[in-house]
Design an enzyme around this catalytic site. Structure first.
Site, PDB file in Angstrom:
ATOM      1  N   ASP A  74     -11.885  48.721 -34.164  1.00 34.04           N
ATOM      2  CA  ASP A  74     -11.486  47.644 -35.086  1.00 34.04           C
ATOM      3  C   ASP A  74     -10.382  48.127 -36.029  1.00 34.04           C
ATOM      4  OD1 ASP A  74     -13.691  46.360 -33.976  1.00 34.04           O
ATOM      5  OD2 ASP A  74     -15.020  46.989 -35.593  1.00 34.04           O
ATOM      6  N   ASP A 109     -11.387  51.230 -38.521  1.00 33.01           N
ATOM      7  CA  ASP A 109     -10.908  50.439 -39.660  1.00 33.01           C
ATOM      8  C   ASP A 109      -9.686  51.058 -40.329  1.00 33.01           C
ATOM      9  OD1 ASP A 109     -13.198  49.050 -39.092  1.00 33.01           O
ATOM     10  OD2 ASP A 109     -14.282  49.702 -40.862  1.00 33.01           O
TER      11      ASP A 109
END
Ligand SMILES: *[C@@H]1O[C@H](CO)[C@@H](O)[C@H](O)[C@H]1NC(C)=O
Ligand SMILES: *[C@@H]1O[C@H](CO)[C@@H](O)[C@H](O)[C@H]1NC(C)=O
Ligand SMILES: *[C@@H]1O[C@H](CO)[C@@H](O)[C@H](O)[C@H]1NC(C)=O
Length: 227
Positions: free
Chosen positions: A136, A115
Protein backbone atom coordinates in the site's frame (compact mmCIF):
# COMPACT_ATOMS: atom_id res chain seq x y z
CA UNK A 1 -2.66 -0.72 16.00
CA UNK A 2 -1.37 2.05 18.26
CA UNK A 3 -0.04 4.99 16.38
CA UNK A 4 2.82 5.97 18.56
CA UNK A 5 5.87 7.71 17.25
CA UNK A 6 7.07 6.10 14.10
CA UNK A 7 10.33 6.38 12.36
CA UNK A 8 9.88 7.96 9.04
CA UNK A 9 12.57 7.91 6.50
CA UNK A 10 12.62 10.32 3.69
CA UNK A 11 15.34 10.10 1.15
CA UNK A 12 15.46 12.89 -1.31
CA UNK A 13 17.77 13.39 -4.16
CA UNK A 14 16.48 16.66 -5.42
CA UNK A 15 13.39 17.91 -3.76
CA UNK A 16 11.20 20.83 -4.59
CA UNK A 17 7.85 21.65 -3.11
CA UNK A 18 5.68 24.40 -4.37
CA UNK A 19 3.32 24.79 -1.54
CA UNK A 20 0.12 26.65 -0.97
CA UNK A 21 -2.89 26.23 1.22
CA UNK A 22 -5.68 28.08 -0.53
CA UNK A 23 -7.14 28.30 -3.97
CA UNK A 24 -6.76 32.07 -4.37
CA UNK A 25 -4.03 31.51 -6.88
CA UNK A 26 -3.62 32.62 -10.42
CA UNK A 27 -3.08 29.98 -13.07
CA UNK A 28 0.56 30.63 -13.81
CA UNK A 29 2.59 30.00 -10.73
CA UNK A 30 4.57 32.99 -9.67
CA UNK A 31 6.67 32.08 -6.72
CA UNK A 32 6.81 34.81 -4.10
CA UNK A 33 9.27 33.16 -1.80
CA UNK A 34 11.87 30.40 -1.88
CA UNK A 35 12.90 28.65 1.31
CA UNK A 36 16.12 26.65 1.31
CA UNK A 37 16.53 23.54 3.44
CA UNK A 38 20.05 22.28 3.93
CA UNK A 39 21.16 19.91 6.70
CA UNK A 40 24.60 21.56 6.61
CA UNK A 41 23.23 24.91 7.81
CA UNK A 42 23.70 26.57 4.44
CA UNK A 43 19.98 27.31 4.01
CA UNK A 44 17.16 28.91 5.97
CA UNK A 45 16.37 25.71 7.87
CA UNK A 46 17.97 22.34 8.47
CA UNK A 47 14.75 20.30 8.40
CA UNK A 48 11.85 20.05 5.98
CA UNK A 49 9.35 20.24 8.84
CA UNK A 50 10.72 23.59 10.04
CA UNK A 51 10.40 24.96 6.53
CA UNK A 52 6.78 23.80 6.23
CA UNK A 53 5.97 25.11 9.72
CA UNK A 54 7.31 28.53 8.75
CA UNK A 55 4.52 28.92 6.17
CA UNK A 56 1.38 30.41 7.75
CA UNK A 57 -1.84 28.40 7.45
CA UNK A 58 -3.59 31.24 5.65
CA UNK A 59 -0.91 31.52 2.99
CA UNK A 60 -2.28 32.41 -0.45
CA UNK A 61 0.97 32.50 -2.43
CA UNK A 62 3.17 29.95 -4.12
CA UNK A 63 6.13 29.18 -1.97
CA UNK A 64 8.97 27.01 -3.17
CA UNK A 65 10.91 24.85 -0.74
CA UNK A 66 14.22 23.85 -2.20
CA UNK A 67 15.66 20.87 -0.38
CA UNK A 68 19.34 20.15 -0.81
CA UNK A 69 20.30 16.62 -1.80
CA UNK A 70 20.57 14.34 1.18
CA UNK A 71 18.86 11.85 3.41
CA UNK A 72 16.22 13.24 5.74
CA UNK A 73 14.84 11.18 8.58
CA UNK A 74 12.07 12.40 10.73
CA UNK A 75 9.57 11.31 13.30
CA UNK A 76 5.90 12.09 12.92
CA UNK A 77 3.14 11.25 15.37
CA UNK A 78 -0.13 9.60 14.40
CA UNK A 79 0.06 7.67 11.18
CA UNK A 80 -3.14 6.12 9.88
CA UNK A 81 -4.09 2.72 11.00
CA UNK A 82 -3.18 0.11 8.56
CA UNK A 83 -4.31 -3.43 8.31
CA UNK A 84 -2.46 -6.39 7.01
CA UNK A 85 -3.92 -9.87 7.01
CA UNK A 86 -1.86 -12.13 9.20
CA UNK A 87 -0.01 -11.83 12.43
CA UNK A 88 3.21 -10.39 11.17
CA UNK A 89 4.22 -7.29 13.02
CA UNK A 90 5.17 -4.87 10.32
CA UNK A 91 7.20 -1.85 11.05
CA UNK A 92 5.52 0.99 9.27
CA UNK A 93 7.77 3.27 7.38
CA UNK A 94 5.87 6.27 6.19
CA UNK A 95 8.08 8.67 4.32
CA UNK A 96 5.70 11.55 3.79
CA UNK A 97 2.10 12.54 4.46
CA UNK A 98 0.66 15.17 2.17
CA UNK A 99 -2.64 16.82 2.94
CA UNK A 100 -2.25 20.41 1.75
CA UNK A 101 -3.98 21.53 -1.43
CA UNK A 102 -1.94 22.40 -4.51
CA UNK A 103 1.40 20.90 -3.61
CA UNK A 104 3.86 19.73 -6.21
CA UNK A 105 7.01 17.67 -5.95
CA UNK A 106 9.78 17.56 -8.52
CA UNK A 107 12.58 15.00 -8.67
CA UNK A 108 11.81 13.65 -5.21
CA UNK A 109 12.48 10.17 -3.92
CA UNK A 110 10.18 8.61 -1.36
CA UNK A 111 11.72 5.48 0.09
CA UNK A 112 9.81 3.13 2.36
CA UNK A 113 8.42 -0.33 2.84
CA UNK A 114 4.78 -0.10 3.84
CA UNK A 115 2.75 3.10 3.45
CA UNK A 116 5.62 5.06 1.96
CA UNK A 117 3.63 7.96 0.60
CA UNK A 118 0.39 9.05 2.26
CA UNK A 119 -1.28 11.04 -0.49
CA UNK A 120 -3.98 11.97 1.94
CA UNK A 121 -6.13 14.73 0.43
CA UNK A 122 -5.88 17.77 -1.79
CA UNK A 123 -4.61 18.27 -5.32
CA UNK A 124 -1.03 17.15 -5.82
CA UNK A 125 1.38 16.82 -8.67
CA UNK A 126 4.41 14.56 -8.64
CA UNK A 127 6.85 14.97 -11.50
CA UNK A 128 9.88 12.78 -12.19
CA UNK A 129 9.74 11.25 -8.73
CA UNK A 130 10.87 7.86 -7.51
CA UNK A 131 8.61 5.97 -5.08
CA UNK A 132 9.59 2.68 -3.53
CA UNK A 133 7.86 0.19 -1.24
CA UNK A 134 5.85 -3.03 -1.01
CA UNK A 135 2.57 -2.68 0.85
CA UNK A 136 0.00 0.00 0.00
CA UNK A 137 2.91 2.30 -0.55
CA UNK A 138 0.99 5.02 -2.37
CA UNK A 139 -2.20 5.43 -0.39
CA UNK A 140 -4.81 7.94 0.65
CA UNK A 141 -7.45 9.97 -1.11
CA UNK A 142 -5.56 12.74 -2.80
CA UNK A 143 -6.57 13.99 -6.24
CA UNK A 144 -3.16 13.51 -7.77
CA UNK A 145 -1.19 13.19 -10.95
CA UNK A 146 2.05 11.25 -11.03
CA UNK A 147 3.87 12.06 -14.23
CA UNK A 148 7.12 10.54 -15.44
CA UNK A 149 7.59 8.78 -12.12
CA UNK A 150 9.28 5.46 -11.45
CA UNK A 151 7.43 3.20 -9.04
CA UNK A 152 9.53 0.38 -7.71
CA UNK A 153 8.67 -2.76 -5.75
CA UNK A 154 11.39 -3.80 -3.37
CA UNK A 155 12.06 -7.45 -2.62
CA UNK A 156 10.51 -8.56 0.65
CA UNK A 157 8.95 -11.41 2.60
CA UNK A 158 5.51 -9.84 2.08
CA UNK A 159 4.07 -11.28 -1.07
CA UNK A 160 2.39 -10.11 -3.13
CA UNK A 161 2.82 -6.36 -3.05
CA UNK A 162 0.08 -3.76 -3.36
CA UNK A 163 1.28 -0.68 -5.13
CA UNK A 164 -1.67 1.56 -4.27
CA UNK A 165 -4.46 1.70 -1.71
CA UNK A 166 -6.73 4.45 -2.92
CA UNK A 167 -9.36 5.63 -0.44
CA UNK A 168 -12.14 7.23 -2.50
CA UNK A 169 -15.34 6.68 -0.51
CA UNK A 170 -18.27 7.84 -2.67
CA UNK A 171 -19.19 8.35 -6.33
CA UNK A 172 -19.03 12.15 -5.92
CA UNK A 173 -15.66 12.15 -4.24
CA UNK A 174 -13.09 13.84 -6.55
CA UNK A 175 -10.18 11.76 -5.22
CA UNK A 176 -8.12 9.51 -7.46
CA UNK A 177 -4.58 8.80 -8.59
CA UNK A 178 -3.50 9.16 -12.21
CA UNK A 179 -0.19 7.66 -13.30
CA UNK A 180 0.84 9.22 -16.57
CA UNK A 181 3.94 8.18 -18.51
CA UNK A 182 5.28 6.31 -15.50
CA UNK A 183 7.37 3.17 -15.15
CA UNK A 184 6.24 0.42 -12.75
CA UNK A 185 9.14 -1.87 -12.10
CA UNK A 186 10.93 -3.72 -9.32
CA UNK A 187 11.75 -7.08 -7.82
CA UNK A 188 8.60 -8.88 -6.80
CA UNK A 189 5.09 -9.50 -7.98
CA UNK A 190 2.43 -6.96 -7.13
CA UNK A 191 -1.13 -5.95 -7.66
CA UNK A 192 -1.60 -2.48 -9.09
CA UNK A 193 -3.67 -1.77 -6.03
CA UNK A 194 -6.29 -2.79 -3.57
CA UNK A 195 -9.43 -0.83 -2.81
CA UNK A 196 -9.13 1.05 0.45
CA UNK A 197 -12.43 2.78 -0.30
CA UNK A 198 -15.56 1.44 -1.98
CA UNK A 199 -15.05 3.84 -4.91
CA UNK A 200 -11.30 3.56 -5.10
CA UNK A 201 -9.98 5.12 -8.35
CA UNK A 202 -6.57 4.69 -9.94
CA UNK A 203 -5.80 5.30 -13.61
CA UNK A 204 -2.71 4.27 -15.54
CA UNK A 205 -2.10 6.14 -18.76
CA UNK A 206 0.79 5.48 -21.10
CA UNK A 207 2.59 3.70 -18.34
CA UNK A 208 5.23 1.02 -18.77
CA UNK A 209 4.55 -2.04 -16.62
CA UNK A 210 7.18 -4.71 -16.18
CA UNK A 211 6.36 -8.40 -15.76
CA UNK A 212 5.91 -8.10 -11.99
CA UNK A 213 2.26 -7.06 -12.30
CA UNK A 214 -0.20 -9.81 -11.33
CA UNK A 215 -2.46 -10.24 -14.38
CA UNK A 216 -5.72 -9.64 -12.47
CA UNK A 217 -4.36 -6.19 -11.67
CA UNK A 218 -6.57 -5.30 -8.73
CA UNK A 219 -7.60 -6.72 -5.39
CA UNK A 220 -11.05 -5.90 -3.98
CA UNK A 221 -9.98 -5.92 -0.31
CA UNK A 222 -12.46 -3.66 1.55
CA UNK A 223 -14.76 -3.27 -1.42
CA UNK A 224 -16.01 -6.71 -2.37
CA UNK A 225 -19.13 -6.29 -4.48
CA UNK A 226 -17.98 -2.96 -5.88
CA UNK A 227 -15.64 -4.39 -8.48
C1 LIG B 1 -2.69 35.20 8.66
O1 LIG B 1 -2.38 34.70 9.96
C2 LIG B 1 -1.49 35.54 10.69
C3 LIG B 1 -1.18 34.84 12.00
O2 LIG B 1 -1.14 33.47 11.83
C4 LIG B 1 -2.15 36.89 10.93
O3 LIG B 1 -1.24 37.74 11.61
C5 LIG B 1 -2.53 37.51 9.59
O4 LIG B 1 -3.25 38.70 9.81
C6 LIG B 1 -3.38 36.54 8.78
N1 LIG B 1 -3.61 37.12 7.45
C7 LIG B 1 -4.77 37.04 6.84
C8 LIG B 1 -4.82 37.63 5.46
O5 LIG B 1 -5.74 36.47 7.33
C1 LIG C 1 15.23 17.21 -12.25
O1 LIG C 1 16.42 16.52 -12.57
C2 LIG C 1 16.80 16.66 -13.95
C3 LIG C 1 17.97 15.74 -14.19
O2 LIG C 1 18.86 15.75 -13.12
C4 LIG C 1 17.11 18.13 -14.23
O3 LIG C 1 17.46 18.29 -15.58
C5 LIG C 1 15.89 18.98 -13.89
O4 LIG C 1 16.20 20.34 -14.03
C6 LIG C 1 15.43 18.71 -12.47
N1 LIG C 1 14.19 19.42 -12.24
C7 LIG C 1 14.03 20.26 -11.23
C8 LIG C 1 12.72 20.92 -11.12
O5 LIG C 1 14.93 20.44 -10.43
C1 LIG D 1 11.74 1.12 -16.28
O1 LIG D 1 12.70 1.03 -15.24
C2 LIG D 1 13.54 -0.09 -15.37
C3 LIG D 1 14.41 -0.18 -14.11
O2 LIG D 1 15.03 1.05 -13.85
C4 LIG D 1 14.37 0.03 -16.63
O3 LIG D 1 15.17 -1.11 -16.77
C5 LIG D 1 13.42 0.14 -17.81
O4 LIG D 1 14.16 0.36 -18.97
C6 LIG D 1 12.44 1.28 -17.62
N1 LIG D 1 11.48 1.27 -18.72
C7 LIG D 1 11.10 2.36 -19.35
C8 LIG D 1 10.12 2.18 -20.45
O5 LIG D 1 11.53 3.47 -19.04
Amino acid sequence: MKCSLLLFLLLLLFFFIIFSSTSKLSGAASIVRTIAVDPNHKGDFTSIQEAIDSIPNNNTHWIKIHVAAGVYRFVIAGAPQNTYDGSVNIRQALAAAISGDKSSFYNCSFIGFQDTLFDRKGRHYFKDCYIEGVMDFIFGNGQSIYEGCTISLIRSAMKPGFMTAQGRGSPKDPGGFVFKSCNVTGFQETYLGRAWGAYSRVIFYRTFMSGIIIPQGWYAWNAIGHE
